[in-house]
Design a protein around this motif. Structure first.
Motif, mmCIF file in Angstrom:
data_model
loop_
_atom_site.group_PDB
_atom_site.id
_atom_site.type_symbol
_atom_site.label_atom_id
_atom_site.label_comp_id
_atom_site.label_asym_id
_atom_site.label_seq_id
_atom_site.Cartn_x
_atom_site.Cartn_y
_atom_site.Cartn_z
ATOM 1 N N VAL A 168 0.898 -1.498 0.150
ATOM 2 C CA VAL A 168 0.194 0.382 -0.227
ATOM 3 C C VAL A 168 0.674 1.079 0.233
ATOM 4 O O VAL A 168 1.599 0.816 0.627
ATOM 5 C CB VAL A 168 -0.916 0.168 1.027
ATOM 6 C CG1 VAL A 168 -2.254 0.801 0.721
ATOM 7 C CG2 VAL A 168 -1.788 -1.060 0.896
ATOM 8 N N SER A 169 0.731 2.296 -0.968
ATOM 9 C CA SER A 169 1.675 3.354 -1.048
ATOM 10 C C SER A 169 0.381 4.880 -0.808
ATOM 11 O O SER A 169 -1.180 4.421 -1.226
ATOM 12 C CB SER A 169 1.494 4.089 -2.366
ATOM 13 O OG SER A 169 1.966 5.277 -2.749
ATOM 14 N N LEU A 170 0.580 5.332 0.429
ATOM 15 C CA LEU A 170 -0.849 5.842 1.037
ATOM 16 C C LEU A 170 -0.297 7.440 0.981
ATOM 17 O O LEU A 170 0.913 7.852 1.442
ATOM 18 C CB LEU A 170 -1.177 6.079 2.638
ATOM 19 C CG LEU A 170 -0.924 5.982 3.702
ATOM 20 C CD1 LEU A 170 -0.623 7.201 4.750
ATOM 21 C CD2 LEU A 170 -0.672 5.004 4.941
ATOM 22 N N ARG A 171 -1.030 8.577 1.173
ATOM 23 C CA ARG A 171 -0.975 10.490 0.817
ATOM 24 C C ARG A 171 -1.995 10.549 2.590
ATOM 25 O O ARG A 171 -3.319 10.259 1.306
ATOM 26 C CB ARG A 171 -0.953 10.559 -0.451
ATOM 27 C CG ARG A 171 -0.922 11.989 0.136
ATOM 28 C CD ARG A 171 -1.059 12.615 -1.558
ATOM 29 N NE ARG A 171 -1.912 12.775 -1.798
ATOM 30 C CZ ARG A 171 -2.978 13.765 -1.774
ATOM 31 N NH1 ARG A 171 -2.183 14.843 -1.194
ATOM 32 N NH2 ARG A 171 -3.833 14.024 -2.055
ATOM 33 N N ILE A 172 -1.212 11.857 3.011
ATOM 34 C CA ILE A 172 -2.286 12.796 3.517
ATOM 35 C C ILE A 172 -3.160 13.098 2.813
ATOM 36 O O ILE A 172 -2.378 14.382 2.428
ATOM 37 C CB ILE A 172 -1.598 12.903 4.936
ATOM 38 C CG1 ILE A 172 -0.950 12.234 5.743
ATOM 39 C CG2 ILE A 172 -2.363 13.815 6.126
ATOM 40 C CD1 ILE A 172 -1.327 10.601 7.183
ATOM 41 N N ALA A 173 -4.037 13.411 3.640
ATOM 42 C CA ALA A 173 -5.007 13.943 2.616
ATOM 43 C C ALA A 173 -5.496 15.388 2.819
ATOM 44 O O ALA A 173 -5.452 16.436 2.918
ATOM 45 C CB ALA A 173 -5.756 13.484 1.412
ATOM 46 N N SER A 174 -5.559 15.110 4.571
ATOM 47 C CA SER A 174 -5.940 16.248 5.354
ATOM 48 C C SER A 174 -6.074 15.883 7.079
ATOM 49 O O SER A 174 -6.346 14.726 7.014
ATOM 50 C CB SER A 174 -8.026 16.463 4.930
ATOM 51 O OG SER A 174 -8.351 15.820 5.420
ATOM 52 N N LEU A 175 -5.753 16.759 7.575
ATOM 53 C CA LEU A 175 -5.607 16.840 8.649
ATOM 54 C C LEU A 175 -6.647 17.743 9.924
ATOM 55 O O LEU A 175 -6.382 18.723 9.372
ATOM 56 C CB LEU A 175 -4.098 17.465 9.095
ATOM 57 C CG LEU A 175 -2.884 16.506 8.802
ATOM 58 C CD1 LEU A 175 -1.705 16.912 8.849
ATOM 59 C CD2 LEU A 175 -3.244 15.088 9.666
ATOM 60 N N ARG A 176 -7.411 17.548 10.348
ATOM 61 C CA ARG A 176 -7.791 18.764 11.279
ATOM 62 C C ARG A 176 -8.066 18.573 12.306
ATOM 63 O O ARG A 176 -8.213 17.772 12.942
ATOM 64 C CB ARG A 176 -9.704 18.072 10.724
ATOM 65 C CG ARG A 176 -10.788 19.872 11.349
ATOM 66 C CD ARG A 176 -12.272 18.963 10.753
ATOM 67 N NE ARG A 176 -12.668 18.710 11.597
ATOM 68 C CZ ARG A 176 -13.912 17.482 11.036
ATOM 69 N NH1 ARG A 176 -13.811 17.125 9.550
ATOM 70 N NH2 ARG A 176 -14.412 16.674 12.009
ATOM 71 N N ALA A 177 -8.137 18.942 12.988
ATOM 72 C CA ALA A 177 -7.800 19.179 15.199
ATOM 73 C C ALA A 177 -9.247 19.317 16.234
ATOM 74 O O ALA A 177 -10.435 20.047 15.086
ATOM 75 C CB ALA A 177 -6.770 20.285 15.584
ATOM 76 N N MET A 178 -9.164 18.278 16.240
ATOM 77 C CA MET A 178 -10.478 18.580 17.380
ATOM 78 C C MET A 178 -10.179 19.314 18.595
ATOM 79 O O MET A 178 -9.286 18.941 19.741
ATOM 80 C CB MET A 178 -10.410 16.997 17.453
ATOM 81 C CG MET A 178 -11.063 16.344 16.109
ATOM 82 S SD MET A 178 -11.178 14.529 16.315
ATOM 83 C CE MET A 178 -12.715 14.355 17.414
ATOM 84 N N GLN A 179 -10.652 20.746 18.937
ATOM 85 C CA GLN A 179 -10.673 20.877 20.360
ATOM 86 C C GLN A 179 -10.789 20.263 21.416
ATOM 87 O O GLN A 179 -12.256 19.282 21.433
ATOM 88 C CB GLN A 179 -12.046 21.980 19.765
ATOM 89 C CG GLN A 179 -10.780 23.563 19.676
ATOM 90 C CD GLN A 179 -11.912 25.174 19.971
ATOM 91 O OE1 GLN A 179 -12.622 24.921 19.807
ATOM 92 N NE2 GLN A 179 -11.332 25.674 20.118
ATOM 93 N N ASN A 180 -10.525 20.593 22.778
ATOM 94 C CA ASN A 180 -10.114 19.583 23.844
ATOM 95 C C ASN A 180 -10.381 18.485 23.529
ATOM 96 O O ASN A 180 -11.447 17.665 24.102
ATOM 97 C CB ASN A 180 -11.709 19.971 24.508
ATOM 98 C CG ASN A 180 -12.005 21.603 24.757
ATOM 99 O OD1 ASN A 180 -10.731 22.333 25.434
ATOM 100 N ND2 ASN A 180 -12.837 22.309 24.425
ATOM 101 N N ARG A 181 -9.979 17.766 22.288
ATOM 102 C CA ARG A 181 -9.604 16.347 22.416
ATOM 103 C C ARG A 181 -7.814 15.479 22.364
ATOM 104 O O ARG A 181 -7.098 16.480 22.359
ATOM 105 C CB ARG A 181 -10.563 15.587 21.295
ATOM 106 C CG ARG A 181 -12.188 15.871 20.550
ATOM 107 C CD ARG A 181 -12.625 14.543 21.827
ATOM 108 N NE ARG A 181 -14.411 15.183 21.758
ATOM 109 C CZ ARG A 181 -14.365 14.265 20.567
ATOM 110 N NH1 ARG A 181 -13.490 13.311 20.702
ATOM 111 N NH2 ARG A 181 -16.303 14.099 20.320
ATOM 112 N N GLU A 182 -7.601 14.661 22.585
ATOM 113 C CA GLU A 182 -6.521 13.770 22.119
ATOM 114 C C GLU A 182 -6.523 13.417 21.048
ATOM 115 O O GLU A 182 -4.933 12.933 20.991
ATOM 116 C CB GLU A 182 -6.506 12.755 24.085
ATOM 117 C CG GLU A 182 -7.091 13.361 24.836
ATOM 118 C CD GLU A 182 -6.819 12.042 26.615
ATOM 119 O OE1 GLU A 182 -7.150 10.782 25.950
ATOM 120 O OE2 GLU A 182 -6.596 12.808 27.261
ATOM 121 N N SER A 183 -6.585 13.422 19.843
ATOM 122 C CA SER A 183 -7.070 13.377 18.741
ATOM 123 C C SER A 183 -7.088 13.768 17.702
ATOM 124 O O SER A 183 -8.497 15.216 17.772
ATOM 125 C CB SER A 183 -7.850 11.558 18.935
ATOM 126 O OG SER A 183 -7.814 10.888 19.575
#
Lengths: 151, 151
Positions: B102-117
């Motif tokens: 498998v070849s993977l590419r990060i397409a988007s990142l979104r922080a979650m407020q007050n979350r550990e993830s």
């Protein structure tokens, strides 16, 4: 259920599959082979995780849904060729010992010219024994026509 | 590969996994448990089918891609919670004896407020030993932050 070919389906037709238990042994086997993350393999690690206890891989839930759909007998016994999946959502964890069933609805039908099949999109909801929806997805598949005598 | 937490990833980062053979025994086991269609179980039936010979279940290809991604070590060892899948396409059959990566590419990142993830979307292409793309899909997952000291 009687097997139905492409021309036997209409939009909004529904199928209710039988049900199957996802056992602890099967959950551990699947995790070892396909999704070796701690919360799928180890009780202590799972307790400390998001899931709170050992949880089945979401890919196993999806694969068991496939089995339930095949075993419903609603589609031609010769087989249905999967083209793709859209909008799969794992809504709730599935735990060993849960019993799953699938409810499906035909969303669209598209004939293919000069082909022995048509393309069907169907929306699936997988429920556990509490009638909680644990997963939804849209499947896109080629389904054979009853009459394969096209030129 | 070094494990990377949410804040360690950037859009367009890529990961190349190791590879794994999908054996005939594993293909038959998976088909019996999760996708009991004739072209996944029976050589003679498969010869007469669209596939021309015994083919692996598409769900097994997807599940093995998951294993390759986990075993790449690129994501936190504690595990990544799958939220969903978009745009999965089975582009070519996978046959017993094929070797997948498998070849993977990060397409988007979104922080979650007050979350550990945070939420990551990554595009995956699964290749066989001939470097043919056999499957593409977009995975949506929650990935833990390195610092879990949020209030």
């Amino acid at each position: 259920m009687h097997e139905r070919y492409f021309e036997d389906w209409n939009v909004d037709d529904r199928v209710e599959t039988g049900s199957i238990e996802l056992t602890r042994d099967a959950a551990l086997d699947f995790a070892r082979g396909y999704d070796p993350q701690p919360f799928h393999l180890d009780d202590a690690a799972a307790e400390r995780s998001f899931f709170g206890k050992l949880a089945a891989s979401g890919w196993q839930t999806a694969s068991l849904a496939m089995r339930l759909i095949v075993e419903s007998g609603a589609f031609p016994r010769g087989g249905v060729i999967g083209l793709g999946i859209e909008q799969l959502r794992w809504l709730k964890p599935v735990y060993p010992g849960d019993t799953l069933r699938v409810s499906l609805r035909i969303a669209s039908l598209r004939a293919m010219q000069n082909r022995e099949s048509g393309i069907v999109r169907f929306e699936n909801t997988t429920y556990n024994q509490h009638d909680d929806a644990v997963m939804t997805h849209v499947a896109i598949a080629m389904i054979p026509r009853r009459t394969t005598s096209t030129a």
